[in-house]
Design a protein around this motif. Structure first.
Motif, PDB file in Angstrom:
ATOM      1  N   SER A   1       0.801  -1.222   0.000  1.00 40.21           N
ATOM      2  CA  SER A   1       0.000   0.000   0.000  1.00 40.21           C
ATOM      3  C   SER A   1       0.837   1.277   0.000  1.00 40.21           C
ATOM      4  N   LYS A   2       1.892   1.333   0.836  1.00 38.16           N
ATOM      5  CA  LYS A   2       2.691   2.556   0.907  1.00 38.16           C
ATOM      6  C   LYS A   2       3.421   2.842  -0.397  1.00 38.16           C
ATOM      7  N   SER A   3       3.730   1.794  -1.144  1.00 38.83           N
ATOM      8  CA  SER A   3       4.456   1.999  -2.402  1.00 38.83           C
ATOM      9  C   SER A   3       3.557   2.541  -3.505  1.00 38.83           C
ATOM     10  N   PHE A   4       2.237   2.551  -3.285  1.00 39.48           N
ATOM     11  CA  PHE A   4       1.321   3.029  -4.326  1.00 39.48           C
ATOM     12  C   PHE A   4       1.408   4.542  -4.530  1.00 39.48           C
ATOM     13  N   GLY A   5       1.984   5.257  -3.571  1.00 39.54           N
ATOM     14  CA  GLY A   5       2.261   6.678  -3.762  1.00 39.54           C
ATOM     15  C   GLY A   5       1.055   7.581  -3.577  1.00 39.54           C
ATOM     16  N   GLU A   6       1.315   8.880  -3.690  1.00 36.77           N
ATOM     17  CA  GLU A   6       0.230   9.855  -3.581  1.00 36.77           C
ATOM     18  C   GLU A   6      -0.617   9.834  -4.847  1.00 36.77           C
ATOM     19  N   ALA A   7      -1.812  10.391  -4.746  1.00 35.76           N
ATOM     20  CA  ALA A   7      -2.741  10.386  -5.879  1.00 35.76           C
ATOM     21  C   ALA A   7      -2.099  11.013  -7.110  1.00 35.76           C
ATOM     22  N   GLY A   8      -2.336  10.396  -8.262  1.00 35.95           N
ATOM     23  CA  GLY A   8      -1.771  10.915  -9.500  1.00 35.95           C
ATOM     24  C   GLY A   8      -2.165  12.342  -9.779  1.00 35.95           C
ATOM     25  N   LEU A   9      -3.363  12.716  -9.356  1.00 36.79           N
ATOM     26  CA  LEU A   9      -3.857  14.071  -9.602  1.00 36.79           C
ATOM     27  C   LEU A   9      -2.962  15.125  -8.962  1.00 36.79           C
ATOM     28  N   THR A  10      -2.352  14.806  -7.808  1.00 38.81           N
ATOM     29  CA  THR A  10      -1.469  15.770  -7.142  1.00 38.81           C
ATOM     30  C   THR A  10       0.000  15.564  -7.518  1.00 38.81           C
ATOM     31  N   ARG A  11       0.427  14.334  -7.676  1.00 42.37           N
ATOM     32  CA  ARG A  11       1.855  14.143  -8.019  1.00 42.37           C
ATOM     33  C   ARG A  11       2.146  14.583  -9.447  1.00 42.37           C
ATOM     34  N   PHE A  12       1.129  14.704 -10.271  1.00 43.06           N
ATOM     35  CA  PHE A  12       1.299  15.231 -11.619  1.00 43.06           C
ATOM     36  C   PHE A  12       1.902  16.628 -11.571  1.00 43.06           C
ATOM     37  N   ASP A  13       1.470  17.437 -10.582  1.00 40.81           N
ATOM     38  CA  ASP A  13       2.010  18.789 -10.438  1.00 40.81           C
ATOM     39  C   ASP A  13       3.502  18.760 -10.131  1.00 40.81           C
ATOM     40  N   HIS A  14       3.921  17.819  -9.276  1.00 40.29           N
ATOM     41  CA  HIS A  14       5.349  17.702  -8.949  1.00 40.29           C
ATOM     42  C   HIS A  14       6.148  17.375 -10.211  1.00 40.29           C
ATOM     43  N   MET A  15       5.600  16.479 -11.029  1.00 41.57           N
ATOM     44  CA  MET A  15       6.280  16.110 -12.268  1.00 41.57           C
ATOM     45  C   MET A  15       6.435  17.311 -13.188  1.00 41.57           C
ATOM     46  N   LEU A  16       5.382  18.116 -13.313  1.00 43.24           N
ATOM     47  CA  LEU A  16       5.445  19.287 -14.194  1.00 43.24           C
ATOM     48  C   LEU A  16       6.526  20.260 -13.738  1.00 43.24           C
ATOM     49  N   VAL A  17       6.625  20.475 -12.426  1.00 45.72           N
ATOM     50  CA  VAL A  17       7.608  21.418 -11.884  1.00 45.72           C
ATOM     51  C   VAL A  17       9.019  20.853 -11.962  1.00 45.72           C
ATOM     52  N   ASP A  18       9.180  19.596 -11.565  1.00 49.44           N
ATOM     53  CA  ASP A  18      10.520  19.008 -11.471  1.00 49.44           C
ATOM     54  C   ASP A  18      11.132  18.713 -12.836  1.00 49.44           C
ATOM     55  N   TYR A  19      10.320  18.203 -13.758  1.00 49.81           N
ATOM     56  CA  TYR A  19      10.867  17.742 -15.032  1.00 49.81           C
ATOM     57  C   TYR A  19      10.621  18.713 -16.179  1.00 49.81           C
ATOM     58  N   GLN A  20       9.548  19.493 -16.103  1.00 45.32           N
ATOM     59  CA  GLN A  20       9.186  20.458 -17.136  1.00 45.32           C
ATOM     60  C   GLN A  20       9.188  19.822 -18.535  1.00 45.32           C
ATOM     61  N   PRO A  21       8.318  18.827 -18.717  1.00 41.97           N
ATOM     62  CA  PRO A  21       8.311  18.110 -19.998  1.00 41.97           C
ATOM     63  C   PRO A  21       7.702  18.923 -21.124  1.00 41.97           C
ATOM     64  N   ASP A  22       8.043  18.545 -22.341  1.00 45.35           N
ATOM     65  CA  ASP A  22       7.389  19.086 -23.529  1.00 45.35           C
ATOM     66  C   ASP A  22       6.198  18.216 -23.930  1.00 45.35           C
ATOM     67  N   ILE A  23       6.278  16.925 -23.595  1.00 47.66           N
ATOM     68  CA  ILE A  23       5.254  15.950 -23.955  1.00 47.66           C
ATOM     69  C   ILE A  23       4.998  15.056 -22.743  1.00 47.66           C
ATOM     70  N   VAL A  24       3.736  14.726 -22.489  1.00 48.00           N
ATOM     71  CA  VAL A  24       3.386  13.755 -21.446  1.00 48.00           C
ATOM     72  C   VAL A  24       2.556  12.649 -22.075  1.00 48.00           C
ATOM     73  N   ILE A  25       3.033  11.405 -21.960  1.00 52.01           N
ATOM     74  CA  ILE A  25       2.230  10.244 -22.340  1.00 52.01           C
ATOM     75  C   ILE A  25       1.604   9.705 -21.062  1.00 52.01           C
ATOM     76  N   PHE A  26       0.282   9.804 -20.986  1.00 50.09           N
ATOM     77  CA  PHE A  26      -0.453   9.527 -19.741  1.00 50.09           C
ATOM     78  C   PHE A  26      -1.224   8.224 -19.869  1.00 50.09           C
ATOM     79  N   MET A  27      -0.959   7.298 -18.929  1.00 49.29           N
ATOM     80  CA  MET A  27      -1.675   6.022 -18.919  1.00 49.29           C
ATOM     81  C   MET A  27      -1.981   5.643 -17.471  1.00 49.29           C
ATOM     82  N   GLU A  28      -3.130   6.070 -17.000  1.00 36.77           N
ATOM     83  CA  GLU A  28      -3.504   5.798 -15.617  1.00 36.77           C
ATOM     84  C   GLU A  28      -5.021   5.753 -15.502  1.00 36.77           C
ATOM     85  N   GLY A  29      -5.520   5.051 -14.491  1.00 40.14           N
ATOM     86  CA  GLY A  29      -6.952   4.942 -14.259  1.00 40.14           C
ATOM     87  C   GLY A  29      -7.405   3.525 -13.988  1.00 40.14           C
TER      88      GLY A  29
END
Length: 358
Positions: A202-230
């Motif tokens: 359970s702990k390895s499942f991480g924080e909700a994708g809806l919020t960790r997505f923001d961390h990814m945008l700030v930390d990595y600053q991608p040009d393209i995101v391939i999203f596969m979740e749900g």
């Protein structure tokens, strides 16, 4: 000179795994896509409460180049708890499209801040035993380059994290199109809920994708995101997570729209992929799929297909009964096989080319 991140892999909290480093040694081989003369490594101890002690950290390549990685000028050091930091820049000649070998010696035996891979296309682990798919210590590589490279982030759950489609696709994108990639997949991750389950993982499942997505945008600053979740938003409720957490299709669609709009505001190309089948999966020793969940999946996928740049993996991987086709099925009726992953990678690349995204 420009600083370019050539490899990045999300770590998470495997609090249930002990003595992962019982040998005291680890060897990683990481695909390096560009020429460089300077390099540094991202050192990761994000989820541990004790320092990660490094006795020696060495990098080498097939051309007999070898160097010790230092932190604050020292070859022996510790990564303090809850921290991710970059090593010192070191002089190191590396040519494009080769594997770098990273050797770590550490007396710390129990380490919970870990990455995971099944595919060996991008990351090769040389650890013996049942835990060979996990690795510690190094979660990223940066080099100095003379040219700018586009950045692509794979964002998702275990289907992304395991690498059976994302790793061969990453190698092709880096090798053929000079697009750098990062893997932001976390096994068990859900869009709407953080890890909340009776599962030992359970702990390895991480924080909700809806919020960790923001961390990814700030930390990595991608040009393209391939999203596969749900898929886990549907699988987990009733099989480890409370059935009350089963979302409506509208809730998932609203979340995806929020993420799409965030990317739009930042000039990022958001590529959502349809949710692949899961009939027959067993999760937490219980049947994880039923007609209600299947109807939710189909409704969500209909909405995804109306979004710009969407890619329909569900149709590619489904049979006439909306089950995962045998060629794509690793055996648990959810995750891709190695051969199936290669087909998926080729299909996604073909779609990206056809739409002139790459």
């Amino acid at each position: 000179m420009l600083t370019t991140t050539t490899w990045l892999h999300t770590f998470t909290n495997y609090s249930n795994l002990n003595n992962i480093n019982s040998s005291g040694h680890q060897i990683l081989k990481i695909f390096q896509p560009v020429d460089t003369k300077k390099i540094r490594l991202q050192l990761n101890n994000l989820y541990d409460e004790v320092p990660l002690r490094i006795s020696h950290l060495e990098i080498s390549n097939s051309h007999q180049n070898k160097a010790s990685i230092t932190l604050n000028g020292k070859t022996e050091f510790a990564i303090e708890p809850r921290l991710v930091q970059w090593s010192d820049w070191i002089d190191f000649n590396s040519v494009a499209n080769e594997f770098l070998t990273i050797k770590i010696t550490s007396p710390t035996q129990t380490i919970h801040s870990l990455g995971m891979t099944i595919s060996n296309d991008l990351i090769q682990t040389e650890v013996q035993g049942p835990d060979s798919k996990y690795f510690y210590g190094v979660s990223g590589i940066q080099v100095q380059t003379e040219t700018h490279h586009k950045r692509l982030a794979f964002f998702g759950d275990s289907l992304t994290n395991q690498g059976n489609f994302s790793a061969p696709l990453a190698v092709n994108l880096e090798n053929q199109f000079h697009i750098m990639t990062a893997n932001y997949g976390i096994s068990g991750n859900r869009i709407l809920h953080p890890g909340h389950s009776t599962s030992q993982w359970s702990k390895s499942f991480g924080e909700a994708g809806l919020t960790r997505f923001d961390h990814m945008l700030v930390d990595y600053q991608p040009d393209i995101v391939i999203f596969m979740e749900g898929i886990n938003d549907l699988l987990h409720p009733g099989t480890g997570s409370p059935i009350e957490e089963l979302p409506t299709a509208d809730a998932i669609i609203k979340a995806l729209t929020i993420l799409k709009n965030k990317c739009l505001r930042h000039g990022i190309t958001f590529i959502p992929m349809t949710i692949t089948p899961a009939w027959g999966n067993i999760n937490d020793s219980l049947p994880a799929w039923n007609e209600q969940k299947e109807n939710l999946r189909l409704a969500i996928n209909q909405a995804i297909l109306k979004m710009p740049h969407s890619i329909d993996l569900a149709s590619l991987t489904s049979n006439e009964e909306n089950h995962l086709r045998n060629i794509f099925d690793c055996g648990d009726h959810v995750h891709f096989s190695i051969s199936g992953g290669f087909i998926v990678a080729h299909y996604i690349q073909e779609q990206l080319i056809r739409r002139k995204i790459i």
